[in-house]
Design a protein around this motif. Structure first.
Motif, PDB file in Angstrom:
ATOM      1  N   ILE A 289     -17.714  12.324  34.176  1.00 16.64           N
ATOM      2  CA  ILE A 289     -16.929  13.546  34.018  1.00 16.64           C
ATOM      3  C   ILE A 289     -16.183  13.841  35.318  1.00 16.64           C
ATOM      4  CG2 ILE A 289     -18.532  14.471  32.299  1.00 16.64           C
ATOM      5  CD1 ILE A 289     -19.650  16.332  34.453  1.00 16.64           C
ATOM      6  N   ASN A 290     -15.143  14.660  35.194  1.00 16.43           N
ATOM      7  CA  ASN A 290     -14.335  14.988  36.379  1.00 16.43           C
ATOM      8  C   ASN A 290     -14.824  16.262  37.060  1.00 16.43           C
ATOM      9  OD1 ASN A 290     -13.464  16.843  34.520  1.00 16.43           O
ATOM     10  ND2 ASN A 290     -11.287  16.667  35.031  1.00 16.43           N
ATOM     11  N   ALA A 291     -16.134  16.454  37.079  1.00 18.14           N
ATOM     12  CA  ALA A 291     -16.729  17.539  37.876  1.00 18.14           C
ATOM     13  C   ALA A 291     -17.777  16.897  38.767  1.00 18.14           C
ATOM     14  CB  ALA A 291     -17.358  18.603  36.976  1.00 18.14           C
ATOM     15  N   GLY A 292     -17.490  16.892  40.057  1.00 17.32           N
ATOM     16  CA  GLY A 292     -18.416  16.322  41.027  1.00 17.32           C
ATOM     17  C   GLY A 292     -19.027  17.421  41.882  1.00 17.32           C
ATOM     18  N   ALA A 293     -19.382  17.046  43.096  1.00 17.06           N
ATOM     19  CA  ALA A 293     -20.082  17.985  43.971  1.00 17.06           C
ATOM     20  C   ALA A 293     -19.197  19.164  44.373  1.00 17.06           C
ATOM     21  CB  ALA A 293     -20.576  17.257  45.220  1.00 17.06           C
ATOM     22  N   LEU A 294     -17.871  18.983  44.390  1.00 12.07           N
ATOM     23  CA  LEU A 294     -16.993  20.113  44.746  1.00 12.07           C
ATOM     24  C   LEU A 294     -16.775  21.064  43.576  1.00 12.07           C
ATOM     25  CD1 LEU A 294     -14.293  18.759  47.207  1.00 12.07           C
ATOM     26  CD2 LEU A 294     -16.489  19.840  47.670  1.00 12.07           C
ATOM     27  N   ALA A 295     -17.232  20.703  42.392  1.00 11.75           N
ATOM     28  CA  ALA A 295     -17.129  21.618  41.244  1.00 11.75           C
ATOM     29  C   ALA A 295     -18.488  22.160  40.830  1.00 11.75           C
ATOM     30  CB  ALA A 295     -16.476  20.913  40.059  1.00 11.75           C
ATOM     31  N   LEU A 296     -19.562  21.534  41.275  1.00  6.60           N
ATOM     32  CA  LEU A 296     -20.893  21.936  40.800  1.00  6.60           C
ATOM     33  C   LEU A 296     -21.847  22.284  41.924  1.00  6.60           C
ATOM     34  CD1 LEU A 296     -21.195  19.304  37.964  1.00  6.60           C
ATOM     35  CD2 LEU A 296     -21.315  21.770  37.640  1.00  6.60           C
ATOM     36  N   SER A 297     -21.582  21.801  43.122  1.00  3.45           N
ATOM     37  CA  SER A 297     -22.457  21.903  44.296  1.00  3.45           C
ATOM     38  C   SER A 297     -23.617  20.939  44.140  1.00  3.45           C
ATOM     39  CB  SER A 297     -22.977  23.318  44.545  1.00  3.45           C
ATOM     40  OG  SER A 297     -24.336  23.472  44.160  1.00  3.45           O
ATOM     41  N   LYS A 298     -24.178  20.553  45.273  1.00  3.98           N
ATOM     42  CA  LYS A 298     -25.291  19.603  45.243  1.00  3.98           C
ATOM     43  C   LYS A 298     -26.645  20.303  45.285  1.00  3.98           C
ATOM     44  CE  LYS A 298     -24.334  15.168  46.242  1.00  3.98           C
ATOM     45  NZ  LYS A 298     -24.232  13.935  47.047  1.00  3.98           N
ATOM     46  N   GLU A 334     -15.809  14.044  43.493  1.00  2.00           N
ATOM     47  CA  GLU A 334     -15.133  14.481  42.262  1.00  2.00           C
ATOM     48  C   GLU A 334     -15.718  13.854  40.996  1.00  2.00           C
ATOM     49  OE1 GLU A 334     -13.081  16.889  42.268  1.00  2.00           O
ATOM     50  OE2 GLU A 334     -12.587  17.019  44.400  1.00  2.00           O
ATOM     51  N   HIS A 335     -16.622  12.911  41.146  1.00  2.00           N
ATOM     52  CA  HIS A 335     -17.219  12.224  39.999  1.00  2.00           C
ATOM     53  C   HIS A 335     -18.581  12.838  39.665  1.00  2.00           C
ATOM     54  CE1 HIS A 335     -14.673   9.110  41.912  1.00  2.00           C
ATOM     55  NE2 HIS A 335     -14.669   8.431  40.792  1.00  2.00           N
ATOM     56  N   GLY A 336     -18.829  13.036  38.373  1.00  2.21           N
ATOM     57  CA  GLY A 336     -20.171  13.382  37.901  1.00  2.21           C
ATOM     58  C   GLY A 336     -20.628  12.319  36.919  1.00  2.21           C
TER      59      GLY A 336
END
Lengths: 390, 390
Positions: A289-298, A334-336
């Motif tokens: 998906i196109n939600a990685g650490a900058l969209a979800l936080s780690k 940017e990768h999930g």
């Protein structure tokens, strides 16, 4: 508190949520309304003032829902939040962070502008610096003493006689007004059961009320006795006698972590992230998906709850269906990467389709966006815009 | 590429770094200049074009330093970066992320505006959707095929005959121009020794060059053979014969993770976070700073390197002194807790003093700020402003 019009409806309002550009943040305002109404009722039932924390969402609209039916006071974690909410009409603000001695100018500005602006201290040096500067400016700053009720992050030890002396010093200092005591039972987040949360709720109350009594016995006035975290107000002590105000915050949005420790149910989570499925890798039983650490936080959230945790939970667009066997296993910028139980199960989310993720920790995730798209029954009905930075 | 004036010097330029409001982000532009010069020399020595990735810093000024002496092409991770750098005069951009089929409109816009805009695919469905839309619009999109060289995050398997067929489909599709192959040896980040990094560097090269040869044997033209990660270019293979371009990015700033895996030395890290010490807790041998997870990110970096890792490394203001026994042990939203070896050691950082942190992962941390303060020898000499979001 002055009233402000509702958020303007965005240009893209009333489009289908499927048309939003991803990754983006979604909020169901009806769930925020319900969550905030319930917490308001809890505070009324317990006979305490509600001074909600706004650091999870950092937006005016959710803050207004939080204070409905109460006196309008809020809690902030940063000076940026204080300025933003002050501009938005909130005039009674507590900055619940140990006061940095190099940021006094802004404290005096806010204190001059607002009906009430309370700062928090637990360091003798900071008390002296603040008193000196207030005295020099001929001003008075409302000052709360932070008390450690067992979380052991910050605050004075209520059993230490030096803590009473520090309170007395605040009360006696020219330029300071001793506003009372404040604590945060943040160790409620380490609870494994509802009984463990409730034990923290009682401890949070008993420690801060006991310390207030000790200060009164020493001759001090203690107008405010403040406590709060979302778990300790969702699973509260039987009574809060001696407490004057509570400061939960995360409950406006909730998140997966709160679900897992028992503060709420999955359907109470108002905040989620929308992403697009960009690839299938059947040999690896994985989708991207196109939600990685900058969209979800780690933020991995509740390590102590064990199990193979991921970075959030996959749910259907309407939230009715969860995919417990889908695991958001890995995030890069940017990768999930979502592992799935079988190559066949990839068909639930074709390449190009949208996917919704309930994040582990909404405070961390919401702060990554500049817009929350309001979504009701699959339609975009408006947007809220949070503040950020410091 | 058109040239653009240097960044304006901020209002606060040439003040002491001690006067900056915290938390904030610091960049030493001399270190960025040195890091980018070295990588430029590496690319020249290896005989490859340098198409640096800009996702770590997301700012024009660092991007300009990265492309000096090369052809001006860059790599981006988001459409927001593509738009921002296009506005800033960069006209040859590769979007190195698996193309989301729901974001084709922006792809056509950028492709029309720029001298070159390359997209990345590894899904048959996406190839068909892109070809269909390009054909409908009477346009041609330069398309790269992503190859998995062993990282196993994304990309086609170079050993799978279907991968050759997908390349042939791109080459044969009306509306697409097959631009070549691209890989990323991201498993270099899992290396424990320089020899292990170098083994990944060779594998990254051999897999993508071998696959390009296979495509040529099948009658395809393969103009671009692209690879790169910061570790595999800092510890490169002996030669890159057959490779046409490299795409490292993190090296402009570096970070603690790169220090630990051996890509660079501590003095090569150009990016850090400045915080204020807000409290001492001698009984807990701990100090508190006003940089939490929203200023540092919760990325723990290289788990596999073992040890009791924290969220960054404490260094003195001038970077000359590190405090290896100080550990940034815990981050909450705005609080950072630093454990120290003894109550006496707290005297190194009095309450109210500034403290500097080298973050684990600069890509994650830099994205949390809207301004990078340029600092040289303790003086603020300007600022750079990154883009963000998507």
């Amino acid at each position: 508190m002055s009233e402000i019009a509702d958020a303007p409806v965005s240009a893209g309002a009333n489009q289908s949520v499927d048309r939003l550009k991803t990754p983006c943040a979604l909020v169901d305002p009806r769930v925020v309304e319900r969550n905030t109404r319930r917490m308001s009722e809890t505070a009324h039932r317990l006979g305490v003032r509600l001074r909600p924390h706004v650091k999870t969402h950092k937006c005016l609209e959710a803050g207004r829902l939080q204070v409905r039916g109460h006196f309008g006071g809020i809690t902030v974690s940063t000076l940026a939040e204080a300025r933003f909410f002050a501009e938005g009409g909130f005039d009674n603000i507590t900055w619940a962070f140990p006061l940095p001695p190099d940021q006094l100018d802004e404290v005096f500005e806010l204190s001059a502008k607002l009906k009430a602006f309370h700062v928090l201290v637990d360091q003798a040096e900071t008390v002296e610096a603040l008193a000196r500067e207030a005295s020099r400016r001929g001003r008075t700053i409302a000052t709360l003493l932070k008390v450690d009720c067992g979380y052991h992050r910050a605050g004075v030890d209520p059993a230490d006689p030096a803590s009473v002396r520090l309170a007395a010093r605040i009360a006696g200092a020219e330029g300071l007004r001793f506003e009372g005591v404040l604590t945060h039972g943040g160790h409620s987040y380490a609870a494994k059961t509802l009984d463990e949360i409730r034990a923290v709720s009682r401890q949070e109350r008993d420690e801060v009320v006991g310390f207030a009594q000790k200060l009164r016995a020493a001759g001090l006035e203690v107008p405010t006795v403040s406590l709060g975290s979302t778990p300790t107000l969702c699973v509260p002590a039987e009574h809060l006698d001696g407490v004057t105000e509570v400061r939960p915050g995360n409950y406006a949005f909730f998140d997966l972590f709160q679900v897992e420790i028992g503060s709420c149910a999955l359907e109470d989570v108002a905040f989620s992230v929308l992403a697009t499925v960009v690839a299938h890798y059947p040999a690896q039983r994985k989708l991207m998906i196109n939600a990685g650490a900058l969209a979800l936080s780690k933020d991995l959230g509740a390590d102590h709850l064990g199990g193979e945790r991921g970075y959030g939970r996959i749910v259907s667009m309407d939230g009715a269906e969860a995919f417990p066997d889908f695991r958001l296993q890995s995030l890069s910028q940017e990768h999930g990467q979502v592992t799935v139980p079988s190559a066949e199960s990839l068909s639930a989310f074709p390449v190009g389709s949208k996917i919704r993720i309930i994040p582990n920790h909404s405070c961390m995730t919401a702060a990554l966006f500049e817009t929350y798209h309001l979504v009701e029954d699959g339609r975009v009905t408006g947007e809220w815009r949070p503040t950020r930075l410091w």
